[in-house]
Design a protein around this motif. Structure first.
Motif, PDB file in Angstrom:
ATOM      1  N   ASP A 153     -15.430  42.583 -23.116  1.00 15.44           N
ATOM      2  CA  ASP A 153     -14.336  41.879 -22.439  1.00 15.44           C
ATOM      3  C   ASP A 153     -14.793  41.573 -21.020  1.00 15.44           C
ATOM      4  N   VAL A 154     -14.674  40.308 -20.618  1.00 11.55           N
ATOM      5  CA  VAL A 154     -15.085  39.887 -19.285  1.00 11.55           C
ATOM      6  C   VAL A 154     -13.894  39.244 -18.587  1.00 11.55           C
ATOM      7  N   LYS A 155     -13.602  39.741 -17.390  1.00 11.75           N
ATOM      8  CA  LYS A 155     -12.550  39.161 -16.565  1.00 11.75           C
ATOM      9  C   LYS A 155     -13.167  38.804 -15.213  1.00 11.75           C
ATOM     10  N   PHE A 156     -12.859  37.606 -14.730  1.00 12.35           N
ATOM     11  CA  PHE A 156     -13.385  37.191 -13.434  1.00 12.35           C
ATOM     12  C   PHE A 156     -12.458  36.168 -12.800  1.00 12.35           C
ATOM     13  N   ALA A 157     -12.650  35.954 -11.509  1.00  8.51           N
ATOM     14  CA  ALA A 157     -11.856  34.985 -10.758  1.00  8.51           C
ATOM     15  C   ALA A 157     -12.780  33.909 -10.205  1.00  8.51           C
ATOM     16  N   VAL A 158     -12.303  32.689 -10.220  1.00  5.62           N
ATOM     17  CA  VAL A 158     -13.054  31.549  -9.691  1.00  5.62           C
ATOM     18  C   VAL A 158     -12.264  30.970  -8.521  1.00  5.62           C
ATOM     19  N   GLN A 159     -12.917  30.888  -7.362  1.00  4.68           N
ATOM     20  CA  GLN A 159     -12.307  30.253  -6.191  1.00  4.68           C
ATOM     21  C   GLN A 159     -12.924  28.872  -6.026  1.00  4.68           C
ATOM     22  N   TYR A 160     -12.080  27.896  -5.707  1.00  4.47           N
ATOM     23  CA  TYR A 160     -12.578  26.543  -5.531  1.00  4.47           C
ATOM     24  C   TYR A 160     -11.747  25.805  -4.486  1.00  4.47           C
ATOM     25  N   ARG A 161     -12.317  24.727  -3.987  1.00 10.39           N
ATOM     26  CA  ARG A 161     -11.601  23.828  -3.093  1.00 10.39           C
ATOM     27  C   ARG A 161     -11.947  22.398  -3.498  1.00 10.39           C
ATOM     28  N   LEU A 162     -11.305  21.453  -2.888  1.00  4.08           N
ATOM     29  CA  LEU A 162     -11.550  20.057  -3.218  1.00  4.08           C
ATOM     30  C   LEU A 162     -12.656  19.504  -2.324  1.00  4.08           C
ATOM     31  N   LYS A 163     -13.584  18.769  -2.916  1.00  8.34           N
ATOM     32  CA  LYS A 163     -14.647  18.170  -2.123  1.00  8.34           C
ATOM     33  C   LYS A 163     -14.527  16.661  -2.045  1.00  8.34           C
TER      34      LYS A 163
ATOM     35  N   GLN B 213       0.839  -1.197   0.000  1.00  3.40           N
ATOM     36  CA  GLN B 213       0.000   0.000   0.000  1.00  3.40           C
ATOM     37  C   GLN B 213       0.875   1.248   0.000  1.00  3.40           C
ATOM     38  N   THR B 214       0.341   2.295  -0.615  1.00  2.00           N
ATOM     39  CA  THR B 214       0.956   3.620  -0.589  1.00  2.00           C
ATOM     40  C   THR B 214      -0.133   4.615  -0.218  1.00  2.00           C
ATOM     41  N   HIS B 215       0.256   5.863   0.005  1.00  2.00           N
ATOM     42  CA  HIS B 215      -0.750   6.872   0.329  1.00  2.00           C
ATOM     43  C   HIS B 215      -0.396   8.207  -0.329  1.00  2.00           C
ATOM     44  N   GLU B 216      -1.432   9.015  -0.514  1.00  5.29           N
ATOM     45  CA  GLU B 216      -1.261  10.385  -0.983  1.00  5.29           C
ATOM     46  C   GLU B 216      -2.058  11.281  -0.054  1.00  5.29           C
ATOM     47  N   VAL B 217      -1.472  12.389   0.349  1.00  2.00           N
ATOM     48  CA  VAL B 217      -2.139  13.350   1.219  1.00  2.00           C
ATOM     49  C   VAL B 217      -2.606  14.514   0.353  1.00  2.00           C
ATOM     50  N   VAL B 218      -3.915  14.846   0.476  1.00  2.00           N
ATOM     51  CA  VAL B 218      -4.519  15.893  -0.347  1.00  2.00           C
ATOM     52  C   VAL B 218      -5.064  16.976   0.580  1.00  2.00           C
ATOM     53  N   ASN B 219      -4.737  18.228   0.279  1.00  2.00           N
ATOM     54  CA  ASN B 219      -5.244  19.353   1.062  1.00  2.00           C
ATOM     55  C   ASN B 219      -6.654  19.692   0.576  1.00  2.00           C
ATOM     56  N   VAL B 220      -7.668  19.425   1.403  1.00  2.00           N
ATOM     57  CA  VAL B 220      -9.056  19.655   0.998  1.00  2.00           C
ATOM     58  C   VAL B 220      -9.611  20.976   1.516  1.00  2.00           C
ATOM     59  N   SER B 221      -8.902  21.658   2.409  1.00  2.00           N
ATOM     60  CA  SER B 221      -9.428  22.910   2.961  1.00  2.00           C
ATOM     61  C   SER B 221      -8.869  24.149   2.279  1.00  2.00           C
ATOM     62  N   ASN B 222      -7.802  24.012   1.525  1.00  2.04           N
ATOM     63  CA  ASN B 222      -7.166  25.139   0.859  1.00  2.04           C
ATOM     64  C   ASN B 222      -8.054  25.668  -0.272  1.00  2.04           C
ATOM     65  N   VAL B 223      -8.352  26.965  -0.256  1.00  2.00           N
ATOM     66  CA  VAL B 223      -9.124  27.586  -1.333  1.00  2.00           C
ATOM     67  C   VAL B 223      -8.148  28.033  -2.411  1.00  2.00           C
ATOM     68  N   ARG B 224      -8.388  27.574  -3.630  1.00  2.00           N
ATOM     69  CA  ARG B 224      -7.529  27.888  -4.767  1.00  2.00           C
ATOM     70  C   ARG B 224      -8.257  28.873  -5.667  1.00  2.00           C
ATOM     71  N   SER B 225      -7.513  29.597  -6.475  1.00  2.06           N
ATOM     72  CA  SER B 225      -8.118  30.619  -7.322  1.00  2.06           C
ATOM     73  C   SER B 225      -7.484  30.601  -8.708  1.00  2.06           C
ATOM     74  N   VAL B 226      -8.332  30.820  -9.721  1.00  2.00           N
ATOM     75  CA  VAL B 226      -7.848  30.987 -11.091  1.00  2.00           C
ATOM     76  C   VAL B 226      -8.499  32.232 -11.680  1.00  2.00           C
ATOM     77  N   GLU B 227      -7.753  32.917 -12.525  1.00  2.00           N
ATOM     78  CA  GLU B 227      -8.245  34.118 -13.197  1.00  2.00           C
ATOM     79  C   GLU B 227      -8.632  33.755 -14.629  1.00  2.00           C
ATOM     80  N   ILE B 228      -9.778  34.253 -15.064  1.00  2.00           N
ATOM     81  CA  ILE B 228     -10.275  33.995 -16.408  1.00  2.00           C
ATOM     82  C   ILE B 228     -10.379  35.336 -17.127  1.00  2.00           C
TER      83      ILE B 228
END
Length: 189
Positions: A87-97, A47-62
């Motif tokens: 022209d439309v510019k916006f930011a999307v914030q997301y986290r892992l569920k 067995q192996t494992h991977e640790v994933v940060n699920v509480s961190n809010v990430r952001s991308v610019e569009i």
């Protein structure tokens, strides 16, 4: 020999911090998800494992300001229902569920969010009038965008949850000089 075996067994201990999830894989396939704290799994290679940060809010610019040479318009330019360009510019914030979907169904989560956001904004702006996008309906558009992006990401099982969409800038593009060498208008018969 007993000491080596004991060390090998203890190598299966791992720590998952608060706000993270540990995904345990058995021979490369999903086995179970752990909670924060001290955890144990069967040692490598079983067995192996991977640790994933699920509480961190990430952001991308569009909506980049990159000008496409063929059209002389910005990458963020899109057509409204009343055939105006804005022209439309916006930011999307997301986290892992869902950490397992994130690990197994995503190669590039930021890229998936960007593609879903670009698809959604073009569809929503294409169904809206220019004045609505520029002034009245910006908040409604942000809400529709979040919902539409989430539907696309859920259909691909990306394990991503959209927390917010912030419309940063909406404006008509700068005027592009056009020279007409020949203009033919329809005549009445």
């Amino acid at each position: 020999l007993l000491g080596v075996f004991a060390i090998w067994l203890f190598s299966g201990i791992f720590i998952v911090q608060e706000g993270q999830a540990g995904v345990v894989l058995q021979f490369g396939k999903y086995k179970y998800t752990t909670k924060p704290g001290i955890n144990w799994r069967l040692p490598y290679p079983i067995q192996t494992h991977e640790v994933v940060n699920v509480s961190n809010v990430r952001s991308v610019e569009i909506g980049r300001s990159f000008v496409i040479q063929a059209t002389n318009l910005k990458d963020s330019s899109m057509l409204t229902e009343d055939e105006n360009i804005i022209d439309v510019k916006f930011a999307v914030q997301y986290r892992l569920k869902e950490p397992t979907e994130y690990i197994f169904n995503n190669r590039d989560p930021d890229g998936a969010v960007i593609q879903a956001a670009e698809t959604s904004v073009r569809e929503i702006v294409g169904k809206s009038k220019m004045d609505d996008v520029l002034y009245v309906g910006r908040e409604r558009i942000a809400i529709e965008l979040a919902s539409s992006i989430q539907k696309i990401l859920d259909s691909y099982k990306t394990g991503v949850y959209i927390t917010s969409v912030n419309v940063q800038n909406v404006q008509p593009p700068e005027q592009v000089p056009v020279s007409y060498t020949h203009l033919t208008l329809p005549t009445k018969a």
